[in-house]
Design a protein around this motif. Structure first.
Motif, mmCIF file in Angstrom:
data_model
loop_
_atom_site.group_PDB
_atom_site.id
_atom_site.type_symbol
_atom_site.label_atom_id
_atom_site.label_comp_id
_atom_site.label_asym_id
_atom_site.label_seq_id
_atom_site.Cartn_x
_atom_site.Cartn_y
_atom_site.Cartn_z
ATOM 1 N N TYR A 21 0.828 -1.206 0.000
ATOM 2 C CA TYR A 21 0.000 0.000 0.000
ATOM 3 C C TYR A 21 0.864 1.259 0.000
ATOM 4 N N SER A 60 -7.838 -3.562 10.613
ATOM 5 C CA SER A 60 -7.842 -3.131 9.219
ATOM 6 C C SER A 60 -6.436 -2.863 8.696
ATOM 7 N N TRP A 64 -8.188 1.102 3.719
ATOM 8 C CA TRP A 64 -9.563 0.645 3.581
ATOM 9 C C TRP A 64 -9.967 -0.143 4.821
ATOM 10 N N TYR A 83 -12.374 -10.014 3.474
ATOM 11 C CA TYR A 83 -11.787 -8.667 3.476
ATOM 12 C C TYR A 83 -10.470 -8.650 2.709
ATOM 13 N N ARG A 86 -11.008 -8.902 -1.040
ATOM 14 C CA ARG A 86 -11.517 -7.646 -1.595
ATOM 15 C C ARG A 86 -10.465 -6.541 -1.540
ATOM 16 N N TYR A 87 -9.601 -6.604 -0.531
ATOM 17 C CA TYR A 87 -8.512 -5.616 -0.438
ATOM 18 C C TYR A 87 -7.580 -5.764 -1.639
ATOM 19 N N GLU A 88 -7.224 -6.995 -1.971
ATOM 20 C CA GLU A 88 -6.378 -7.214 -3.144
ATOM 21 C C GLU A 88 -7.077 -6.738 -4.419
ATOM 22 N N ALA A 89 -8.365 -7.031 -4.554
ATOM 23 C CA ALA A 89 -9.097 -6.602 -5.742
ATOM 24 C C ALA A 89 -9.132 -5.081 -5.836
ATOM 25 N N ARG A 90 -9.211 -4.432 -4.699
ATOM 26 C CA ARG A 90 -9.313 -2.970 -4.665
ATOM 27 C C ARG A 90 -8.013 -2.297 -5.087
ATOM 28 N N TYR A 91 -6.872 -2.821 -4.611
ATOM 29 C CA TYR A 91 -5.590 -2.144 -4.837
ATOM 30 C C TYR A 91 -4.707 -2.840 -5.875
#
Length: 351
Positions: A21, A60, A64, A83, A86-91
């Motif tokens: 990140y 967290s 996010w 979570y 979805r975190y990987e998909a987001r970033y």
């Protein structure tokens, strides 16, 4: 031809995602090498009923927040996995998987070589984020190799179904031992074995308090806060329910094992069907052995997160020795922020 990067991250769990990140903001070219087949790191291997002992707001990764659970309680293993997916998909971090890292070696005066099942990767720096799951610890108890029953470390425990109606010892006094004992006691003849009487935190104290205490101790020294730590048992709902049933008691360890069971300190032999070892983990650092940086205690000496004997190697996510509470979701993010800032400055330095 080996691919070259500014930074190679070994490991693809929560520590790697936290480092990614902040690295994405630096302009450095980096890659994450994960030996898993999906997002989630060690959480993929957690037992089915595993609960965090902090609420979502305190669990967290950077950027996010983890969504609150429907009942406002402690997130389950599956909620953590969702979570992280979805975190990987987001970033969209630059993860290669599955890639097995064999070792890290010195390439020359400026680069490190990461040898893997997918070929060699060169890095001006390497971040070790291999965690601890792949290095479970089981004490060397006399007679352990003689025991003919089931032996299972908590890292491979899934649920209580295979142990229904059996005589089981749960060995280990931390949160994993308490949660697994709570589950097994519903279906098995379970006995909890701990070195000392377990320390239970008040019902209104959870991982948030432990996190702040651990951080204060690292920053302010041993006298900064009371001695409670992540080994103290948080009264998550299944553990609290077990206490209310009156079965959350522990006995002191057996002195040796036999082919059919154990021998207790008073000389009494007891037949046992299975032993669940909830005895913790060691840092999974074997890939870095060729760098000659592992000390006799099994750790790597660091200045902050930078290895003293190999400054191109940085460590994140193993425990308080490389950052306050950095083996937790929230702690990994806090430590990663400062580590990446220092790493970027170090790579930019002409010396």
């Amino acid at each position: 031809m080996a691919e070259q990067f500014d930074v190679v991250i070994v490991g693809g769990g929560q520590a790697a995602l936290a480092a990614s990140y902040f690295l994405r903001r630096t302009g450095l070219r980096y890659v994450i090498l994960d030996n898993g087949t999906q997002a989630g790191g060690a959480w993929v291997h957690g037992w089915d009923s595993l609960h965090l002992f902090s609420p979502a707001s305190y669990s967290s990764l950077p950027g996010w927040p983890m969504p609150d659970t429907p009942d406002g309680g402690y997130p389950t293993r599956d909620e953590v996995l969702d979570y992280l997916h979805r975190y990987e998909a987001r970033y969209a971090p630059p993860i290669r998987r599955p890639v097995m890292v064999e070792c890290v070696e010195r390439a020359n005066g400026k680069l490190l070589t990461v040898r893997t099942s997918a070929g060699d990767f060169l890095g001006r720096a390497v971040i070790g984020a291999t965690g601890t799951w792949s290095a479970p610890f089981v004490p060397d108890v006399a007679g352990r190799d003689l025991f003919g029953g089931t032996q299972l470390h908590s890292s491979h425990y899934r649920n209580a179904a295979p142990f229904a109606g059996r005589r089981v010892l749960v060995v280990g006094g931390g949160n994993s031992g308490a949660q697994i004992m709570a589950e097994l006691s519903l279906v098995a003849q379970a006995t909890w074995v701990t070195l000392h009487d377990p320390v239970f935190l008040p019902d209104d104290v959870d991982g948030r308090v432990l996190f702040e205490r651990a951080t204060a101790r690292v920053l302010g020294g041993p006298s900064a806060m009371p001695a409670s730590g992540f080994g103290d048992i948080v009264m998550v709902p299944p553990v609290r329910a077990t206490r209310e049933r009156g079965v959350l008691h522990a006995v002191r360890p057996f002195v040796r094992m036999t082919a059919t069971g154990v021998v207790w300190p008073d000389g009494r032999e007891e037949a046992i069907d299975a032993i669940i070892w909830c005895t913790g983990f060691r840092p999974a650092l074997s890939a870095f052995a060729p760098l000659d940086v592992i000390e006799p205690d099994g750790l790597i000496r660091v200045n902050g997160q930078q290895a003293v004997r190999e400054p191109r190697l940085w460590l994140l996510g193993y425990g308080s020795w490389c950052g306050p509470a950095c083996a937790t979701l929230l702690g990994a993010g806090r430590v990663a922020r400062s580590m990446v800032r220092q790493l970027a400055a170090w790579l930019a330095s002409p010396t």
